[in-house]
Design a protein around this motif. Structure first.
Motif, PDB file in Angstrom:
ATOM      1  N   ARG A   1       8.468   3.861 -11.906  1.00  0.00           N
ATOM      2  CA  ARG A   1       7.065   3.507 -11.760  1.00  0.00           C
ATOM      3  C   ARG A   1       6.951   2.406 -10.720  1.00  0.00           C
ATOM      4  NH1 ARG A   1       4.328   3.356 -17.818  1.00  0.00           N
ATOM      5  NH2 ARG A   1       5.008   5.431 -18.475  1.00  0.00           N
ATOM      6  N   LEU A   2       6.116   2.628  -9.727  1.00  0.00           N
ATOM      7  CA  LEU A   2       5.878   1.643  -8.676  1.00  0.00           C
ATOM      8  C   LEU A   2       4.455   1.120  -8.816  1.00  0.00           C
ATOM      9  CD1 LEU A   2       7.402   3.739  -5.758  1.00  0.00           C
ATOM     10  CD2 LEU A   2       8.530   1.917  -7.048  1.00  0.00           C
TER      11      LEU A   2
ATOM     12  N   VAL B   1       2.171   4.127  -9.703  1.00  0.00           N
ATOM     13  CA  VAL B   1       2.561   5.380  -9.049  1.00  0.00           C
ATOM     14  C   VAL B   1       3.860   5.857  -9.691  1.00  0.00           C
ATOM     15  CG1 VAL B   1       3.130   6.482  -6.857  1.00  0.00           C
ATOM     16  CG2 VAL B   1       1.486   4.582  -6.902  1.00  0.00           C
ATOM     17  N   HIS B   2       3.794   6.995 -10.345  1.00  0.00           N
ATOM     18  CA  HIS B   2       4.978   7.554 -11.006  1.00  0.00           C
ATOM     19  C   HIS B   2       5.692   8.492 -10.029  1.00  0.00           C
ATOM     20  CE1 HIS B   2       3.656   6.776 -15.414  1.00  0.00           C
ATOM     21  NE2 HIS B   2       3.090   5.908 -14.605  1.00  0.00           N
TER      22      HIS B   2
ATOM     23  N   VAL C   1       0.875  -1.167   0.000  1.00  0.00           N
ATOM     24  CA  VAL C   1       0.000   0.000   0.000  1.00  0.00           C
ATOM     25  C   VAL C   1       0.916   1.220   0.000  1.00  0.00           C
ATOM     26  CG1 VAL C   1      -1.751   1.305   1.260  1.00  0.00           C
ATOM     27  CG2 VAL C   1      -1.807  -1.204   1.283  1.00  0.00           C
ATOM     28  N   VAL C   2       0.835   2.018  -1.043  1.00  0.00           N
ATOM     29  CA  VAL C   2       1.675   3.208  -1.125  1.00  0.00           C
ATOM     30  C   VAL C   2       1.033   4.332  -0.320  1.00  0.00           C
ATOM     31  CG1 VAL C   2       2.376   5.093  -2.670  1.00  0.00           C
ATOM     32  CG2 VAL C   2       2.901   2.725  -3.259  1.00  0.00           C
TER      33      VAL C   2
ATOM     34  N   GLY D   1       2.391  11.268 -10.354  1.00  0.00           N
ATOM     35  CA  GLY D   1       1.165  10.794 -10.987  1.00  0.00           C
ATOM     36  C   GLY D   1       0.731   9.458 -10.419  1.00  0.00           C
ATOM     37  N   VAL D   2      -0.580   9.261 -10.354  1.00  0.00           N
ATOM     38  CA  VAL D   2      -1.152   7.982  -9.913  1.00  0.00           C
ATOM     39  C   VAL D   2      -2.253   7.612 -10.890  1.00  0.00           C
ATOM     40  CG1 VAL D   2      -2.282   6.711  -8.054  1.00  0.00           C
ATOM     41  CG2 VAL D   2      -0.685   8.566  -7.499  1.00  0.00           C
TER      42      VAL D   2
END
Length: 454
Positions: free
Chosen positions: A145-146, A134-135, A10-11, A113-114
């Motif tokens: 990128r994640l 998730v950038h 979870v980010v 960014g998401v």
């Protein structure tokens, strides 16, 4: 993307008080957090107002799940009745908590960014089955990128102060005068900052706690530096609630601050001008002149401190389907509960995952950012938010819905949106309301009596 999203972290965006608390609650639930912080250390935004003391005591600004992580390290909980400064909060709580979380927190990592993997905001097909992408941009400029199963945005609003223009837009000339305008409470213990305001005329715009703090600080400076004077500019009128709850405030430190601000005016260190909505920042020689929508011009000042609130930066969430209130920019189910036209901090109904959910499942705005433009947020509200969200992500819906939180009452009405209503002024005069009709008023010992001089 075929990997099950439950195997992904979870980010959490932001390593401030609420972001780190979110990580602690996720760990308590057996989930893997990954905290991304744009700053170089924990509580980067809090450090910027480290000279300001909190209204809430230590007992209300330490998250229970975070304390459980800290306890085995020998961490000593500060005196629950004492009031920390922002610097204290960072050094004695946030920094140790980030250290315990270790590599679960990445610093110098800005989220840009998401979205959903392979889906922009237009695409319906297979959307909910895709994890989040998730950038991020790292401090050295490299990009990455994640992938995440959910995203908790605790990035706050500190980086997006509201302009001083009365219509929510920058006043004419505001950008051109940027080097003479601050949007933060000044740290007058810093010699360079002190020199900026000592012996100068300063306009403070705003009617909240930050404005009170600035008024009190500048009044103290005026006692030591002759020629220091403040013009306090309010968009609404002066009423019984203008200075907060005073001795009746259930957050005593906030009540005391309001009384200090009132003393600054009463003792002549500041003049108050009410019903003034700034249209333009003009110039008079080397000084600045504020002009209102109604044409009033104030006496020239050397510096301006605009403390008109903050607003959320939603730009990096643009590819997600958020359900936001059109006025507050807060989640639609939360907005009526925090509306400053109706509520103060203490009258906000306890809330959790239900009120923080969006049409896009798995994205949550928490902490100050969840309140959008409402100014009534308290830290323990955010701690309860992330407790509820972590429970929901772990599949414990009963715990997620069991929101238990008692907030201190403010002793005053929030009322920020009522200042144009004649009924509000009448109610205030009868003792039943919270806001006065806008007028031009100068109060305080020695205040000039000319119509334009402050």
């Amino acid at each position: 993307m075929n990997a099950p999203t439950t195997d992904l972290p979870v980010v959490v965006v932001g390593a401030g008080p609420i972001g780190l608390a979110a990580a602690a609650h996720l760990i308590e639930r057996g989930l893997e957090p990954l905290v991304l912080e744009a700053g170089a250390s924990a509580g980067a935004a809090v450090r910027e107002w480290g000279h300001v003391r909190l209204f809430s005591p230590w007992a209300e600004v330490v998250d229970p799940a975070a304390e459980k992580l800290l306890a085995p390290t020998g961490w000593v909980r500060p005196d629950g009745a004492a009031y920390p400064s922002g610097a204290d909060w960072v050094e004695r709580y946030l920094q140790p908590l980030a250290a315990v979380l270790g590599d679960k927190v990445r610093f110098g990592t800005r989220v840009t960014g998401v979205s959903r993997v392979g889906r922009d905001r237009v695409v319906d097909s297979g959307r909910e089955e895709q994890p989040f992408t998730v950038h991020v941009t790292h401090a050295d400029g490299t990009e990455e990128r994640l992938t995440a199963r959910a995203v908790i945005d605790a990035s706050g609003t500190w980086t997006a102060p509201s302009p001083l223009g009365g219509d929510g837009l920058p006043a004419l000339g505001e950008r051109a005068a940027a080097d003479r305008i601050s949007y933060r409470v000044p740290d007058l213990k810093d010699p360079a900052v002190r020199a900026r305001y000592a012996g100068k005329r300063t306009a403070v715009i705003g009617s909240g706690a930050s404005a009170f703090t600035a008024l009190a600080y500048l009044a103290d400076l005026a006692k030591e530096a002759p020629g220091t004077h403040t013009t306090w500019i309010l968009r609404r009128g002066i009423s019984g609630s203008t200075f907060g709850g005073g001795e009746a405030d259930q957050l005593p430190a906030r009540g005391a601050l309001g009384l200090r601000a009132k003393a600054a005016v009463d003792e002549g260190y500041a003049d108050a001008v009410t019903g003034f909505r700034t249209r333009e920042v003009g110039k008079s020689g080397e000084q600045l002149v504020l002009v209102a929508d109604d044409g009033r011009r104030l006496a020239p000042v050397d510096e301006i401190i605009a403390l008109t609130g903050f607003r959320p930066d939603l730009s990096f969430l643009d590819e997600l389907r958020l359900g936001l209130d059109e006025r507050l920019q807060a989640p639609v189910e939360l907005a009526p509960l925090i509306d400053p036209n109706v509520h103060s901090c203490g009258t906000v109904y306890p809330h959790g995952v239900k009120e923080l959910s969006h049409p896009e499942q798995g994205i949550y705005l928490v902490g100050m950012k969840s309140y959008g433009r409402a100014p009534t947020f308290l830290a323990m509200t955010g701690y309860e938010q992330v407790r509820s969200i972590a429970a929901a992500l772990a599949g414990d819906q009963e715990a997620a819905e069991r929101v238990e939180l008692t907030l201190p009452e403010t002793g005053v009405c929030g009322g920020a949106g009522l200042f144009d209503e004649p009924e509000a002024a009448e109610a205030d005069q009868s003792g039943g309301g919270c806001c006065a009709a806008p007028t031009t008023l100068q109060i305080g010992v020695g205040a000039p009596t000319s119509s334009g001089g402050c």
